[in-house]
Scaffold this motif. Structure first.
Motif: not given
Length: 168
Positions: A64-73
């Motif tokens: 979330w801190h890095h705004g990574s949609d791939y890892e968040w998803g």
């Protein structure tokens, strides 16, 4: 790819609808790294001292801190499987997310992740150690490092998100 590497890459699809994880497909360009990376990841995420639930909370907060949609998803699915509720998942993606959690250990995980990524003194470190132990603290620090790195890889290479949940 040689057969052994192809089999390792395919194994990453068991929690992904049978499709290999895109980040592992990228890593397969260096076949000698796939096996060691998967071993490392399994050791860190598995039955480590931090526990699967808190591992996923840490991975999500770092993503979330890095705004990574791939890892968040990817990790939103894993977190739900590990017992994180939908409301907790939503909270992890908010600046005040730690306040939603009733469990002190979960709150401390989020607090230390925030401190690690935002810089400055990691004042939650000692409280994590006191409550969860040295091994859990080590797991947490390595987990954050791993998912900051993976977020950077996924975002830099614009890995496909597909039907994954996007970061808040």
């Amino acid at each position: 790819l040689d057969d052994a590497t192809r089999e390792l890459v395919a194994l990453t699809g068991f929690r992904n609808g049978g499709e290999p994880l895109a980040i592992i497909e990228v890593l397969a360009h260096r076949p000698e790294m796939v096996g060691p990376f998967l071993q490392w990841s399994a050791a860190l995420a598995g039955a480590g001292a931090l526990g699967v639930r808190r591992h996923e909370i840490a991975a999500l907060r770092a993503s979330w801190h890095h705004g990574s949609d791939y890892e968040w998803g990817n990790h939103a699915r894993y977190a739900l499987d590990a017992g994180v509720s939908e409301s907790e998942l939503d909270a992890i993606g908010r600046p005040d997310g730690a306040t939603t959690f009733t469990d002190e250990g979960d709150r401390l995980v989020i607090e230390l992740v925030d401190q690690m990524i935002e810089g400055g003194e990691a004042t939650a470190r000692e409280r994590v150690r006191d409550l969860l132990g040295d091994a859990a603290l080590v797991d947490l620090v390595w987990t954050v490092g791993q998912y900051v790195g993976l977020s950077l890889v996924a975002d830099t290479l614009a890995l496909p998100i597909g039907d994954l949940r996007r970061a808040p």
